[in-house]
Design a protein around this motif. Structure first.
Motif, PDB file in Angstrom:
ATOM      1  N   ILE A  61      -1.570   1.087  -8.260  1.00 19.56           N
ATOM      2  CA  ILE A  61      -0.429   1.711  -9.226  1.00 19.56           C
ATOM      3  C   ILE A  61      -0.060   1.431 -10.159  1.00 19.56           C
ATOM      4  O   ILE A  61       0.947   0.511  -9.726  1.00 19.56           O
ATOM      5  CB  ILE A  61      -0.764   2.984  -7.969  1.00 19.56           C
ATOM      6  N   ARG A  62       1.001   2.007 -10.531  1.00 20.39           N
ATOM      7  CA  ARG A  62       1.426   0.790 -12.151  1.00 20.39           C
ATOM      8  C   ARG A  62       2.584   2.442 -11.774  1.00 20.39           C
ATOM      9  O   ARG A  62       1.952   3.800 -12.222  1.00 20.39           O
ATOM     10  CB  ARG A  62       0.757   0.566 -13.283  1.00 20.39           C
ATOM     11  N   ILE A  73       0.563  -1.466   0.076  1.00 16.10           N
ATOM     12  CA  ILE A  73      -0.064   0.195  -0.145  1.00 16.10           C
ATOM     13  C   ILE A  73       0.804   0.992  -0.078  1.00 16.10           C
ATOM     14  O   ILE A  73       1.858   1.228   0.432  1.00 16.10           O
ATOM     15  CB  ILE A  73      -1.413   0.180   1.840  1.00 16.10           C
ATOM     16  N   TRP A  74       0.055   2.342  -1.171  1.00 22.91           N
ATOM     17  CA  TRP A  74       1.092   3.121  -0.927  1.00 22.91           C
ATOM     18  C   TRP A  74       0.647   4.214  -1.406  1.00 22.91           C
ATOM     19  O   TRP A  74      -1.021   4.087  -1.535  1.00 22.91           O
ATOM     20  CB  TRP A  74       2.493   3.678  -2.183  1.00 22.91           C
ATOM     21  N   GLY A  75       1.132   5.350  -1.485  1.00 22.75           N
ATOM     22  CA  GLY A  75      -0.161   7.235  -2.517  1.00 22.75           C
ATOM     23  C   GLY A  75      -0.343   6.920  -3.583  1.00 22.75           C
ATOM     24  O   GLY A  75      -0.111   6.134  -4.405  1.00 22.75           O
ATOM     25  N   ASP A  76      -1.029   7.812  -3.643  1.00 22.31           N
ATOM     26  CA  ASP A  76      -1.819   7.825  -5.502  1.00 22.31           C
ATOM     27  C   ASP A  76      -1.041   8.973  -5.814  1.00 22.31           C
ATOM     28  O   ASP A  76      -1.451  10.059  -5.687  1.00 22.31           O
ATOM     29  CB  ASP A  76      -3.198   7.676  -5.145  1.00 22.31           C
ATOM     30  N   PRO A  77       0.184   8.881  -7.073  1.00 22.28           N
ATOM     31  CA  PRO A  77       0.891   9.819  -7.738  1.00 22.28           C
ATOM     32  C   PRO A  77      -0.642  10.216  -8.624  1.00 22.28           C
ATOM     33  O   PRO A  77       0.538  11.211  -9.293  1.00 22.28           O
ATOM     34  CB  PRO A  77       1.532   9.481  -8.487  1.00 22.28           C
ATOM     35  N   ASN A  78      -1.583  10.231  -9.309  1.00 15.78           N
ATOM     36  CA  ASN A  78      -2.984  10.679  -9.793  1.00 15.78           C
ATOM     37  C   ASN A  78      -3.375  11.321  -8.911  1.00 15.78           C
ATOM     38  O   ASN A  78      -4.076  12.101  -9.510  1.00 15.78           O
ATOM     39  CB  ASN A  78      -3.776   9.150 -10.845  1.00 15.78           C
ATOM     40  N   ALA A  79      -3.020  11.533  -7.966  1.00 16.52           N
ATOM     41  CA  ALA A  79      -3.796  12.643  -6.882  1.00 16.52           C
ATOM     42  C   ALA A  79      -2.685  13.939  -6.559  1.00 16.52           C
ATOM     43  O   ALA A  79      -3.652  14.613  -6.425  1.00 16.52           O
ATOM     44  CB  ALA A  79      -4.757  11.833  -6.037  1.00 16.52           C
ATOM     45  N   ALA A  80      -1.263  13.468  -6.209  1.00 21.30           N
ATOM     46  CA  ALA A  80      -0.835  14.428  -5.405  1.00 21.30           C
ATOM     47  C   ALA A  80       0.828  13.129  -5.433  1.00 21.30           C
ATOM     48  O   ALA A  80       0.678  12.437  -5.712  1.00 21.30           O
ATOM     49  CB  ALA A  80      -1.049  14.429  -3.812  1.00 21.30           C
ATOM     50  N   PHE A  81       1.366  14.244  -4.755  1.00 15.17           N
ATOM     51  CA  PHE A  81       2.318  13.757  -4.764  1.00 15.17           C
ATOM     52  C   PHE A  81       2.611  12.526  -4.136  1.00 15.17           C
ATOM     53  O   PHE A  81       2.467  13.285  -2.892  1.00 15.17           O
ATOM     54  CB  PHE A  81       3.890  15.336  -4.587  1.00 15.17           C
ATOM     55  N   VAL A  82       3.585  11.689  -4.133  1.00 16.93           N
ATOM     56  CA  VAL A  82       4.111  10.850  -3.174  1.00 16.93           C
ATOM     57  C   VAL A  82       5.159  10.492  -2.374  1.00 16.93           C
ATOM     58  O   VAL A  82       6.208   9.925  -3.069  1.00 16.93           O
ATOM     59  CB  VAL A  82       3.836   8.828  -3.840  1.00 16.93           C
TER      60      VAL A  82
END
Length: 178
Positions: free
Chosen positions: A122-123, A41-50
């Motif tokens: 996320i890819r 699990i990690w953040g969403d680079p399509n929404a904000a800086f991960v």
């Protein structure tokens, strides 16, 4: 910052278009997803800086994809994010005086996957990196070299094959600012 190439590239484009802005201002507008990286699990680079912009690539920080960069660019100018562009579409924008931020990789280039806390898959690409395409050598429909401003090293002339290899890692994606 070690991982701020997306903001640095957008800053170069906006400065070229006559809009003075700092990397920190751009990063603030992009926003941060500080979801810790653990158990797939990690953040969403399509929404904000991960992750941490001062961190280590794929360990404590990753980056951001084209959607949030388009959103920030549109605050100042008309902009369009894209995927699956041809080299001709890219060179057409350059001929119109529109530099283009493209996604690729600096080194690595291996795909990686994780899920966001919300369940999105996320890819990502190890070594994710952006550059500003500012010109080309040769004919627009088949340039021999692509000229980029690379936030890591400055102006670089890439062979068409090397540029395409890096650009294809992210489905030939980027942001054009008009």
């Amino acid at each position: 910052y070690p991982l701020s190439c997306e903001a640095a590239s957008l800053r170069m484009i906006l400065t070229f278009k006559g809009i003075p802005i700092s990397e920190d201002q751009i990063l603030e507008l992009i926003g941060f997803d500080n979801t810790p990286k653990q158990d797939g699990i990690w953040g969403d680079p399509n929404a904000a800086f991960v992750g941490n912009v001062k961190g280590k690539q794929m360990v404590s920080g990753y980056g951001v994809h084209w959607g949030p960069i388009e959103r920030v660019a549109k605050i100042y100018r008309n902009a369009q994010s894209f995927s699956d562009w041809s080299l001709g579409q890219l060179t057409d924008q350059l001929l119109k005086g529109n530099p283009v931020e493209v996604w690729g990789y600096s080194r690595g280039g291996v795909a990686s996957y994780w899920n966001t806390p919300g369940g999105n898959k996320i890819r990502a690409i190890a070594g994710e990196h952006t550059m500003v395409v500012k010109g080309f050598v040769g004919k627009a429909d088949n340039p021999s070299q692509i000229i980029v401003n690379d936030p890591l090293v400055g102006e670089v002339y890439l062979s068409q094959s090397m540029f395409n290899k890096k650009w294809e890692a992210f489905n030939r994606s980027g942001v054009v600012v008009f």
